[in-house]
Design an enzyme around this catalytic site. Structure first.
Site, PDB file in Angstrom:
ATOM      1  N   LYS A 122       0.700  -1.387   0.580  1.00  0.00           N
ATOM      2  CA  LYS A 122       0.248   0.290  -0.162  1.00  0.00           C
ATOM      3  C   LYS A 122       0.617   1.259   0.205  1.00  0.00           C
ATOM      4  CE  LYS A 122      -4.067   0.353   0.694  1.00  0.00           C
ATOM      5  NZ  LYS A 122      -5.755   0.062   0.495  1.00  0.00           N
ATOM      6  N   ASP A 162      -7.247   4.273  -4.284  1.00  0.00           N
ATOM      7  CA  ASP A 162      -7.524   3.941  -3.125  1.00  0.00           C
ATOM      8  C   ASP A 162      -8.801   5.461  -2.435  1.00  0.00           C
ATOM      9  OD1 ASP A 162      -7.483   1.738  -0.676  1.00  0.00           O
ATOM     10  OD2 ASP A 162      -7.732   3.353  -0.069  1.00  0.00           O
TER      11      ASP A 162
END
Ligand code: GLU
Length: 449
Positions: A122, A162
Site C-alpha cells: 500500500k 484508493d
C-alpha cells in the site's frame, strides 16, 4: 501471543492503526499457531508483521501560483510470498506510516483470499486533492511518480487507487511512469478502458461487497430484495454498492462525505445515483448539494463533538460502511443492532473498531469484514493484470462472472476455515485464518528470505 503484540507495540509505539489491524489478525489465528508449533519456531509472526521494504520519499511540487509545496510519499511493500506487491495508493491528509502499514497488512490477507497471485502493499501521500486544480493534481501525480517509478513494475509492485486516487490520478501516474521508463506495461491497475484497463474494475469493489452480502444472506435463506440499507461514503466504492443494491431490489437511504450525510427516505433510484455520480466524479462537489435537487431528503452536518454518528442510528436492515477506517465505534454498532440491522458488509478497510466488531459477533449478526467483503476490487485488479499479460481484453460478462465466482469462493473459504477452527459463522476468524494459512505456507516454502 501477548509478547509478540507488545514487541510490535514497543517498536513503533505511535502506530495505533497498525497495532489494531495486527492485534485483530493475531488474536484470531491463535488456534492455527497452537496446531502448528513450527510457525513459532520460524518466527512467522515477527516476519509477517514486518514490511519487507518501506520506501519513504519527498514529493516537491508547484501550485498554480508558483508556490512550492513538499508532501511525503510512501510505499509499504509488506509481503511478496504470493506474488508481486499489490495494493492501492491513498492521497489524503491523514496518510502516515501507521495507516499505510495497517492497510498493507490487511491487503496481504485480502489478496490471499482472492486466490490470485498477488502479494500485499500500500502507498500514498499526505497530499490533499480536495480543492486542488486539475493542473495541480497532475503536477503532484507526476512528482510522486518521478520517485515511485524506480521501485515498481508489472512483476515487482503494482499499485492502484484508493481514497483520493481514482481514474484521473491513475492516468497521470501511468503517463509519467511510461515516459520515465519508456515502457507501456500493466504497472498500475484501474487504468482507462482504452489504454489497458479492465471492464468492471470501477464497479468491482462495490459490486463485490454486495455479492458477499448476498452470499451471507443466502445462509439464512434471505436476499437483498426489499431490504433497507445504510451506505456511508460517496466515492467509488459507495456509488457501486448503491448501484448493485438498487439492481437487486434493495433500498439505499443514506450516503455521506467528510462534511456530513444525506438521508432520502424514499431511497435512491438510478436517476438519483446518476446525479450523485456527476456531482462527485465530475463536479467534485459536496454530498450536501443533493438536497438542493431532491428536497424531500435531509442533510445532517458531521459533528465531531458527538460520541456516535447519527447515520448509524437510522432504522434499517443492512449496513455497508464504505467511507474509511474506524467510522463505526462501539456505540454506533449498538445503535445499528437496536435499529434492526442484521448484516454489515464492509466496503471500506477496517471501518469498524474492535469494540464494534465484538458487538456484531456477540449479537450473531451477519458480519463480513473488509478483507473478505471488499476483496472484489483487488480481485478485478488481478484480472486486469492477467489481461495485460495476455494483451487482450475480456468482455464485461466474463469479468463479472469471474468476480462473482471469486466472491462466492471467498465466502465459502471463510465459512470453511471458521468451521474447521471451531468458530462457525464467524467470518472474521474465517478470513484471517484462511488468508494467514495461505501466506504462511508460501513463506515457509520459500525459506528465510
Ligand atoms: N485500494 C483497494 C483495496 O483496498 C484496491 C487495491 C488494488 O486494486 O490493488 O483493496
Amino acid at each position: 501471543m501477548a509478547d509478540i503484540i507488545d514487541w510490535i507495540r514497543n517498536r513503533d509505539p505511535e502506530q495505533r492503526e497498525f497495532h489494531q489491524a495486527v492485534q485483530e489478525v493475531l488474536e484470531t489465528v491463535q488456534p492455527v499457531l497452537d496446531r502448528n508449533p513450527e510457525f513459532r519456531r520460524k518466527a512467522i509472526l515477527q516476519r509477517i508483521t514486518e514490511p519487507e521494504r518501506v520506501i519513504l520519499f519527498r514529493v516537491p511540487w508547484m501550485d498554480d501560483q508558483g508556490q512550492v509545496h513538499v508532501n511525503r510519499g510512501f510505499r509499504v511493500e509488506m509481503n511478496s510470498a504470493l506474488g508481486p506487491y499489490k495494493g492501492g495508493l491513498r492521497f489524503h491528509p491523514s496518510v502516515n506510516l501507521s495507516i499505510l502499514k495497517f492497510l498493507a497488512f490487511e491487503q496481504v490477507f485480502k489478496n490471499a483470499l482472492t486466490t490470485l497471485n498477488m502479494g500485499g502493499g500500500k502507498g500514498g501521500s499526505d497530499f490533499d486533492p480536495k480543492g486542488k486544480s486539475e493542473d495541480e493534481v497532475m503536477r503532484f501525480c507526476q512528482a510522486f511518480m518521478s520517485e515511485l517509478s524506480r521501485h515498481i513494475g508489472p512483476d515487482t509492485d503494482v499499485p492502484a487507487g484508493d481514497i483520493g486516487v481514482g481514474a484521473r490520478e491513475i492516468g497521470y501516474l501511468f503517463g509519467m511512469y511510461k515516459k520515465l521508463r519508456n515502457e507501456f506495461t500493466g504497472v498500475l491497475t484501474g487504468k482507462g478502458l482504452s489504454w489497458g484497463g479492465s471492464l468492471m474494475r470501477p464497479e468491482a469493489t462495490g459490486y463485490g461487497c454486495v455479492y458477499f452480502a448476498s452470499e451471507m444472506l443466502a445462509t439464512r435463506n434471505e436476499t437483498i430484495e426489499g431490504k433497507t440499507c445504510l451506505v456511508s461514503g460517496s466515492g467509488n466504492v459507495a456509488q457501486f454498492t448503491v448501484e448493485k443494491i438498487i439492481e437487486l431490489g434493495g433500498k439505499v437511504v443514506t450516503l455521506s462525505d467528510s462534511s456530513g450525510f444525506i438521508y432520502d427516505e424514499e431511497g435512491f433510484d438510478t436517476k438519483k445515483l446518476e446525479f450523485i455520480k456527476r456531482l462527485k466524479n465530475i463536479r467534485r462537489g459536496r454530498i450536501k448539494e443533493y438536497i438542493e435537487k431532491y428536497s424531500q431528503a435531509t442533510y445532517n452536518e458531521a459533528d465531531s463533538t458527538l460520541d456516535h454518528n447519527p447515520l448509524w442510528s437510522l432504522k434499517a436492515d443492512c449496513a455497508f460502511p464504505a467511507a474509511t477506517e474506524n467510522e463505526i465505534n462501539g456505540k454506533d454498532a449498538l445503535n445499528l443492532i437496536n435499529n434492526g440491522v442484521t448484516l454489515v458488509s464492509e466496503g471500506a478497510n477496517m471501518p469498524s473498531t474492535p469494540e464494534a466488531v465484538d458487538i456484531y459477533l456477540d449479537n450473531r449478526i451477519l458480519y463480513g469484514p473488509g478483507k473478505a467483503a471488499n476483496a472484489g476490487g483487488v480481485a478485478v485488479s488481478g484480472l486486469e493484470m492477467a489481461q495485460n499479460s495476455m494483451r487482450l481484453k475480456w468482455p464485461r460478462e466474463e469479468v463479472d462472472s469471474r468476480l462473482r465466482e471469486i466472491m462466492k469462493g471467498i465466502h465459502r473459504t471463510c465459512l470453511d476455515a471458521a468451521e474447521e477452527y471451531g468458530k462457525p459463522g464467524n467470518y472474521v476468524a474465517g478470513a484471517n485464518i484462511a488468508g494467514f494459512v495461505q501466506v504462511v505456507h508460501a513463506m515457509l516454502d520459500q525459506g528465510l528470505v
